[in-house]
Design an enzyme around this catalytic site. Structure first.
Site, PDB file in Angstrom:
ATOM      1  N   HIS A 248       0.941  -1.219  -0.004  1.00 14.99           N
ATOM      2  CA  HIS A 248      -0.060   0.088  -0.077  1.00 14.99           C
ATOM      3  C   HIS A 248       1.132   1.241   0.028  1.00 14.99           C
ATOM      4  O   HIS A 248       2.027   1.192   0.627  1.00 14.99           O
ATOM      5  CB  HIS A 248      -0.891   0.026   1.079  1.00 14.99           C
ATOM      6  CG  HIS A 248      -2.040   0.786   1.099  1.00 14.99           C
ATOM      7  ND1 HIS A 248      -2.094   2.208   1.421  1.00 14.99           N
ATOM      8  CD2 HIS A 248      -3.150   0.804   0.448  1.00 14.99           C
ATOM      9  CE1 HIS A 248      -3.236   2.922   0.990  1.00 14.99           C
ATOM     10  NE2 HIS A 248      -3.920   1.964   0.623  1.00 14.99           N
ATOM     11  N   GLU A 306      -7.854  -5.128  -0.545  1.00 14.58           N
ATOM     12  CA  GLU A 306      -8.449  -5.810  -1.836  1.00 14.58           C
ATOM     13  C   GLU A 306      -8.352  -7.367  -1.535  1.00 14.58           C
ATOM     14  O   GLU A 306      -8.991  -8.347  -2.004  1.00 14.58           O
ATOM     15  CB  GLU A 306      -7.549  -5.630  -2.814  1.00 14.58           C
ATOM     16  CG  GLU A 306      -7.485  -4.313  -3.341  1.00 14.58           C
ATOM     17  CD  GLU A 306      -8.587  -3.770  -4.081  1.00 14.58           C
ATOM     18  OE1 GLU A 306      -9.650  -4.101  -3.773  1.00 14.58           O
ATOM     19  OE2 GLU A 306      -8.351  -2.728  -4.852  1.00 14.58           O
TER      20      GLU A 306
HETATM   21  N1  COA Z   1       4.177  -7.508  -4.938  1.00 11.57           N
HETATM   22  C1  COA Z   1       5.282  -7.418  -5.080  1.00 11.57           C
HETATM   23  N2  COA Z   1       6.204  -6.435  -4.829  1.00 11.57           N
HETATM   24  C2  COA Z   1       5.622  -5.182  -4.723  1.00 11.57           C
HETATM   25  C3  COA Z   1       4.246  -5.260  -4.259  1.00 11.57           C
HETATM   26  C4  COA Z   1       3.427  -6.099  -4.465  1.00 11.57           C
HETATM   27  N3  COA Z   1       2.229  -6.222  -4.315  1.00 11.57           N
HETATM   28  N4  COA Z   1       3.889  -3.681  -3.707  1.00 11.57           N
HETATM   29  C5  COA Z   1       5.129  -3.124  -3.907  1.00 11.57           C
HETATM   30  N5  COA Z   1       6.189  -3.911  -4.533  1.00 11.57           N
HETATM   31  C6  COA Z   1       7.377  -3.603  -4.513  1.00 11.57           C
HETATM   32  C7  COA Z   1       7.752  -2.850  -5.799  1.00 11.57           C
HETATM   33  O1  COA Z   1       7.897  -3.664  -6.711  1.00 11.57           O
HETATM   34  C8  COA Z   1       8.880  -1.928  -5.257  1.00 11.57           C
HETATM   35  O2  COA Z   1      10.309  -2.553  -5.135  1.00 11.57           O
HETATM   36  P1  COA Z   1      11.378  -2.082  -5.781  1.00 11.57           P
HETATM   37  O3  COA Z   1      11.717  -1.123  -4.837  1.00 11.57           O
HETATM   38  O4  COA Z   1      12.409  -3.200  -5.907  1.00 11.57           O
HETATM   39  O5  COA Z   1      11.149  -1.390  -7.365  1.00 11.57           O
HETATM   40  C9  COA Z   1       8.566  -1.732  -3.739  1.00 11.57           C
HETATM   41  O6  COA Z   1       7.940  -2.680  -3.280  1.00 11.57           O
HETATM   42  C10 COA Z   1       7.866  -0.462  -3.493  1.00 11.57           C
HETATM   43  O7  COA Z   1       6.804  -0.441  -4.238  1.00 11.57           O
HETATM   44  P2  COA Z   1       6.168   0.889  -4.912  1.00 11.57           P
HETATM   45  O8  COA Z   1       5.686   0.797  -6.401  1.00 11.57           O
HETATM   46  O9  COA Z   1       6.931   2.137  -4.745  1.00 11.57           O
HETATM   47  O10 COA Z   1       4.694   1.001  -4.054  1.00 11.57           O
HETATM   48  P3  COA Z   1       3.696   2.034  -4.138  1.00 11.57           P
HETATM   49  O11 COA Z   1       3.494   2.747  -3.005  1.00 11.57           O
HETATM   50  O12 COA Z   1       3.887   3.087  -5.576  1.00 11.57           O
HETATM   51  O13 COA Z   1       2.235   1.089  -4.735  1.00 11.57           O
HETATM   52  C11 COA Z   1       0.523  -0.259  -4.650  1.00 11.57           C
HETATM   53  C12 COA Z   1       1.685   0.704  -3.937  1.00 11.57           C
HETATM   54  C13 COA Z   1      -0.720  -0.646  -3.875  1.00 11.57           C
HETATM   55  C14 COA Z   1       0.199   0.211  -6.121  1.00 11.57           C
HETATM   56  C15 COA Z   1       1.520  -1.430  -4.776  1.00 11.57           C
HETATM   57  O14 COA Z   1       1.887  -1.930  -3.354  1.00 11.57           O
HETATM   58  C16 COA Z   1       0.935  -2.738  -5.830  1.00 11.57           C
HETATM   59  O15 COA Z   1       1.194  -2.660  -7.063  1.00 11.57           O
HETATM   60  N6  COA Z   1       0.175  -3.875  -5.026  1.00 11.57           N
HETATM   61  C17 COA Z   1      -0.469  -4.674  -5.737  1.00 11.57           C
HETATM   62  C18 COA Z   1      -1.770  -4.269  -6.410  1.00 11.57           C
HETATM   63  C19 COA Z   1      -2.826  -3.964  -5.459  1.00 11.57           C
HETATM   64  O16 COA Z   1      -3.118  -4.988  -4.356  1.00 11.57           O
HETATM   65  N7  COA Z   1      -3.566  -2.856  -5.304  1.00 11.57           N
HETATM   66  C20 COA Z   1      -4.686  -2.649  -4.334  1.00 11.57           C
HETATM   67  C21 COA Z   1      -4.260  -1.275  -3.819  1.00 11.57           C
HETATM   68  S1  COA Z   1      -5.259  -0.973  -2.337  1.00 11.57           S
END
Ligand code: COA
Length: 361
Positions: A248, A306
């Protein structure tokens, strides 16, 4: 070319407005809506209560139930004219197209009309997908009871209605998330409520925002047994995939809504409803949390809303293809509250960007 402006990709940490609607504390794992903890609201409130609370309307839940019932009937009158929109194979595309037909009157009327229409259209879409005739609304029922009835063709038991009310109340508002921000940007231009909400549906559709619960269920099906969870997660990460329902932007602890929704599934089990995937989901969550913490020791990646949305909506007998659209029915309450609040700001949201191309000459 660098004009020297600092860039905040993703607007992370940028405070874009002041709001009296809700508060998210990502370190503590606390979600407060209009001064009340989400755990308390989810246990006691209905969809109608959430509308009263979030919209700060002078109405009470009883009169709002009547208004929503009448508005569902009005929405039903449009269903036959929405054949092409409701025949779209993706629930969010169908919802986006159908809501665009809601006539814009004023914010108060539009909020009710949009909340009512979303329930009628998502239910009609889900029946048409199964080759069934849509079911007309019953204005005397609550929003949650009538939605389940319009989907399944029979009046649901109290436990199922409570489960859906808990879900919708839990997801009604969540700070400055992408779809809420979208709604506020559109409202800030002076545009109408319907346009703001249709735009927000588009934002919620994305897999990084509201599109995750269907894929969470796909993942649980693919894993199938707790013993396979860890290896499956490792393999998915090795393919460069993200684990849906985990991580998140704001929370550094487990999303409090995951807790609330897990408890709502437990309550359904206690009431005798089959909850086939709960044990598996818990095992997968444990495995995913463990694997992700090894890979990202400094970044807490835990279950988000989710994850247990998928389990709860599945337990309520809803099709996974409709999960994001069912989420939207709940979030409309929050979007509308933010549009109404945005009106008071009287300032267009218009950030800046840094140009990286060439200048002439
Ligand atoms: N699975 C695997 N790796 C994940 C991850 C996940 N669900 N969520 C984050 N990461 C990793 C990223 O790849 C990144 O790795 P890196 O630093 O090696 O590149 C690191 O964790 C930081 O992630 P980041 O993209 O900066 O987080 P964010 O704050 O931009 O994204 C979400 C938040 C929710 C978009 C992200 O966690 C995600 O894509 N989750 C899966 C989709 C989901 O469940 N969405 C519903 C949200 S309520």
């Amino acid at each position: 070319m660098n004009t020297g402006k600092e860039v905040h990709e993703g607007l992370e940490g940028i405070v874009v407005t002041a709001t009296a609607i809700g508060h998210v504390d990502g370190e503590k794992g606390q979600l407060v809506v209009r001064g009340r903890d989400i755990e308390v609201l989810a246990e006691t409130c209905t969809y109608e209560d959430a509308c009263v609370l979030l919209w700060a309307t002078p109405e009470n839940a009883r009169s709002l139930q009547t208004d929503l019932g009448i508005a569902r009937r009005d929405a039903w009158e449009r269903v036959t004219r929405l054949g092409d929109a409701l025949a779209l194979p993706d629930a969010m595309e169908a919802l986006r197209a159908a809501l665009a037909h809601v006539p814009s009157v004023n914010d108060a009327r539009d909020s009710v009309a949009l909340a009512a229409s979303a329930a009628v259209y998502v239910a009609a879409w889900s029946r048409m997908q199964r080759g069934l005739e849509p079911v007309a609304p019953d204005a005397s029922l609550t929003h949650a009871a009538d939605f389940l009835r319009m989907v399944n063709g029979q009046v649901p038991g109290a436990a199922l209605v409570r489960g859906l009310d808990s879900y919708w109340v839990t997801v009604a508002d969540h700070g400055m998330n992408a779809s809420t921000f979208t709604a506020r940007v559109v409202a800030s231009t002076g545009s109408d409520m319907v346009s703001s909400i249709v735009a927000a549906v588009g934002a919620l559709k994305g897999p990084l925002h509201g599109g995750a619960p269907g894929p969470v269920l796909d993942m649980l099906d693919a894993i199938a047994s707790p013993a396979r969870a860890e290896a499956w997660i490792e393999e998915a990460l090795a393919r460069g995939e993200r684990i849906m329902g985990m991580g998140h932007r704001i929370y550094r602890v487990r999303d409090p809504r995951a807790e609330v929704l897990e408890r709502a599934v437990e309550a359904l089990a206690t009431a005798g409803v089959r909850t086939d995937r709960l044990d598996l989901a818990r095992a997968v969550e444990r495995a995913a949390t463990g694997v992700l913490s090894q890979r990202h020791p400094t970044r807490a990646l835990k279950a988000n809303v989710e994850f247990y949305t998928a389990v709860l909506l599945d337990t309520l007998g809803l099709a996974r293809s409709s999960f994001s659209a069912v989420f939207a029915i709940g979030r409309i309450v929050g979007w509308a509250a933010h549009v109404i609040e945005q009106r008071t700001k009287k300032r267009i949201i218009r950030p800046d960007s840094r140009y990286t191309g060439h200048l002439p000459g």
